[in-house]
Design an enzyme around this catalytic site. Structure first.
Site, PDB file in Angstrom:
ATOM      1  N   HIS A  76      -2.080   0.279   2.007  1.00 28.22           N
ATOM      2  CA  HIS A  76      -2.615   0.295   0.638  1.00 28.22           C
ATOM      3  C   HIS A  76      -1.609   0.941  -0.292  1.00 28.22           C
ATOM      4  O   HIS A  76      -1.572   2.166  -0.400  1.00 28.22           O
ATOM      5  CB  HIS A  76      -3.929   1.082   0.630  1.00 28.22           C
ATOM      6  N   PHE A  77      -0.759   0.194  -0.977  1.00 33.14           N
ATOM      7  CA  PHE A  77      -0.587  -1.263  -0.977  1.00 33.14           C
ATOM      8  C   PHE A  77       0.808  -1.575  -0.444  1.00 33.14           C
ATOM      9  O   PHE A  77       1.650  -0.685  -0.330  1.00 33.14           O
ATOM     10  CB  PHE A  77      -0.695  -1.815  -2.404  1.00 33.14           C
TER      11      PHE A  77
END
Length: 735
Positions: free
Chosen positions: A215-216
């Site tokens: 993430h991410f």
């Protein structure tokens, strides 16, 4: 992996509405920001309208972007969503605001800036007839104590006021990937802005933490939903310490229905962050009738306040005030369990088990041991057994607290084993001290019996075999060659099931004359034959192996052991001593190495000694028949015995001048660990066991500590850590 008490927690239920970002991309935001800006959530309000989702539910999210605003080169968008399950409203998110920012803009955001109104003292809310369930004080819990709480051992964290409580598993702090906090820095029951309590937790951040790497892509930050979950876990600790506990299984920790929680996020947690702190201030406590709490939470990254949650809520569904107060009232006046009374002078709730019943379970009819529910195993099906004589080391089970056929953590059992000075294991050990392998079996066999008593074999339609996977222990007192009774107390602390595999965790302690001899914890598994056959041994051990180089091997010592009777436990032939030596290796019946093929006194990574022994597998050796009926396998305890015999050989070489005056014993009050990831079968050919000495002391008691491995036919399957032996004066042993 994310299930918490069988439910999808808040962080998952909210995060799964993540398609707002997908919608932004679909509308073309990437053509505007051109990869120069990162997505960040700023604000959101969340309300739950029903209980948390559970396996089998499908959540449908209806997501709407209300508008975009451009300020300079910064794009903000405002959005909301509603989540439903089978048309019933689960969750609604409103006042959502997110934007696309440069790294510099994020860095200069200033974090959460509190107003005077945000920090001014305010009145908390609690029932007018509120009474504390348990005494509370200002406390902190380090990593070790907090790890006990995560295992469900609530007294291991909070202390004796919670001793003996078998905490319902849905109330345990999550582990695995959902292990989100490491320690509690501060808990004050009267602290915080509202004077109703404050708790601070801390977590260490690592660049490769899973929630960063996923993430991410190319923009690793901790999800805001997970930040909420961290604060929620911190709040759970406070509520547990408050005494909101139960032993019944059908409870759940979840948000208060209809209560809006408000998020403000003004900074990230990145791979460069070292640690985060969660501070939760209690503002309301009550029963409606379920116990609930409302709190404000703040999150700090490396000292900077970056997130604030207002009015986060938590309740324990399935529990009410009457049950909680009755639970604590019963604890104060009721009959005490084994955990409170090691002498077990109170009557057993369930009938005792006799030696004859134990023998039926070992080699006879399981239904005659446990009852008709095990009739299927009398003739047609295989069942995992206890060892048979001479390796059956339980004489009776006089005290049983758990309910039969219920596979859940619930109370203690106590077994008893009568020690005789003429027992075979003293004769074959050739010193007046009980072999560690026997003591370990005395501790672990009651766990196997308890697993059967609780009906583990009935959990699968396939035949399951029972194997020890490892454990930790501390020897508190030696068991000498004299008459007496050893009492083993064992309890199931955790169980998990997946397909045809069951993993069970136990606590144990062994007492003699009400003095603690041995204590620890252990885990066992039930496996199918194919699962056992596919075991890959100890994984990732390459960096732990300590093989000598060619130069070291050039000065190695080797040794072949004589075949000394007794050759098996029932063998009446016996050779007590080699001359006047007091340091004697066991006879053939217990000696688990045939030769030392490599001993380097100054070898190993610590320069204190490296040793390797070899044993040829004899399919006719006595322990295959005794362990187990219809499932012959070398006991893991005898694998540890081979490792300890290496250490005995090292001690005999190092302290030659003490061989007439001293004998062997285990080191007391020092923790050790064993790990098993494979088995030794009659079809195997060669066992190799090695030890690396990592600590030697000469005074006040000669002793050495080592780590090591055991492999069979080239596969490493056992690992031993921090095991040690010491030398004690022979004439001081009380016979």
């Amino acid at each position: 992996w994310y299930l918490d008490g069988g439910k999808a927690p808040v962080c998952i239920s909210v995060e799964a509405g993540q398609a707002d970002l997908f919608l932004c991309s679909y509308l073309g935001i990437d053509h505007m920001v051109k990869g120069q800006r990162c997505y960040r959530l700023l604000d959101a309000s969340v309300i739950f309208h029903r209980g948390l989702p559970q396996p089998g539910d499908t959540i449908t999210y209806d997501i709407a972007i209300e508008k975009f605003i451009k300020q300079g080169n910064t794009y903000l968008f405002f959005f909301n969503f509603n989540g439903t399950i089978d048309g019933q409203s689960l969750i609604s998110m409103s006042d959502g605001c997110a934007g696309f920012f440069t790294e510099e803009e994020v860095k200069n955001s200033g974090g959460i800036i509190l107003t005077q109104e945000d920090t001014a003292p305010a009145a908390g809310v609690k029932p007018s007839d509120w009474e504390d369930l348990v005494s509370m004080d200002v406390e902190a819990y380090d990593d070790t104590a907090f790890a006990e709480l995560r295992k469900g051992n609530i007294s291991g964290c909070f202390g004796s006021a919670f001793e003996g409580i078998e905490l319902s598993h849905p109330l345990w702090l999550p582990s695995g990937k959902m292990k989100l906090i490491d320690r509690i820095l501060h808990l004050d029951p009267n602290g915080g802005r509202y004077g109703m309590g404050v708790i601070k937790a801390e977590a260490d951040i690592h660049p490769d933490d899973w929630f960063l790497t996923c993430h991410f892509m190319d923009d690793m930050v901790m999800p805001g939903t997970l930040m909420y979950e961290c604060c929620a876990h911190t709040l759970r600790v406070f509520l547990l310490r408050l005494g909101w506990v139960t032993e019944k299984p059908d409870v759940c920790v979840e948000p208060v229905i209809g209560k809006k929680a408000v998020l403000k996020c003004r900074g990230p947690v990145t791979p460069q962050t070292k640690n985060v702190v969660y501070e939760v201030e209690i503002k309301e406590l009550g029963y409606s009738p379920e116990p609930f709490a409302i709190a404000d939470a703040h999150m700090y990254a490396d000292g900077h306040r970056i997130v604030m949650f207002n009015d986060m809520s938590m309740k324990i569904s399935g529990l009410d005030r009457q049950e909680i107060e009755a639970f604590w009232k019963t604890r104060k006046a009721a009959f005490k369990k084994i955990s409170d009374r090691p002498d077990v002078s109170v009557p057993s709730p369930y009938p005792a088990f006799t030696r004859n019943q134990l023998l039926e379970f070992a080699t006879g009819d399981p239904a005659k041991a446990f009852g008709e529910k095990y009739t299927a195993f009398s003739h047609d099906r295989f069942i995992a057994r206890l060892p048979s004589p001479p390796f059956l080391l339980i004489d009776r089970i006089p005290h049983i607290e758990p309910e039969p056929w219920m596979l859940k953590p619930d109370g203690w059992i106590q077994s008893e084993f009568d020690v005789s000075p003429d027992a075979w294991y003293f004769k074959v050990n050739r010193i007046p001290v009980m072999p560690f392998s026997i003591l370990l079996e005395i501790a672990l066999q009651p766990c196997g019996w308890l697993a059967a008593y609780m009906g583990s074999a009935l959990r699968s339609k396939n035949d399951l075999k029972f194997r020890n996977l490892g454990g930790t222990g501390i020897i508190c007192k030696e068991v000498l060659q004299k008459q007496g009774t050893l009492k083993t107390q064992a309890r199931l602390t955790h169980v998990s099931e997946a397909a045809d595999m069951i993993i069970e965790q136990f606590d144990f302690r062994v007492l003699q004359d009400d003095e603690l001899v041995f204590k620890g914890d252990t885990n066992f598994g039930f496996f199918t034959n194919p699962a056992l056959a596919s075991q890959a041994g100890i994984r990732g051990i390459e960096n732990d192996l300590d093989h000598p180089n060619q130069k070291e091997q050039g000065r190695a010592i080797s040794h072949h052991f004589d075949t000394i009777p007794p050759l098996f436990p029932e063998d009446t032939n016996r050779l007590l001593h080699s001359g006047h030596d007091r340091m004697n290796m066991p006879s053939k019946a217990l000696r688990m190495i045939d030769q030392i093929d490599l001993y380097i006194p100054d070898g190993g990574s610590h320069g204190l000694g490296y040793i390797r022994g070899i044993k040829r597998v004899d399919p006719n050796e006595w322990f295959f028949k005794a362990h187990f009926y219809q499932d012959p396998v070398c006991p893991g305890s005898l694998g540890i015995e081979s490792f300890l015999q290496l250490l005995k050989f090292v001690a005999m070489k190092k302290w030659k001048d003490l061989r007439l005056t001293h004998t062997f014993d285990m080191i007391l009050d020092s923790s050790f660990k064993w790990t098993y990831r494979g088995q030794i079968l009659q079809t195997n050919k060669k066992i190799e066991v090695e030890a690396t000495v990592k600590e030697i002391q000469d005074m006040p008691t000669p002793a050495l500590i080592a780590d090591g491995f055991l492999k069979v036919d080239g596969l490493y399957i056992y690992k031993m850590e921090n095991f040690g032996i010491r030398l004690i004066p022979y004439d001081k042993i009380q016979l």
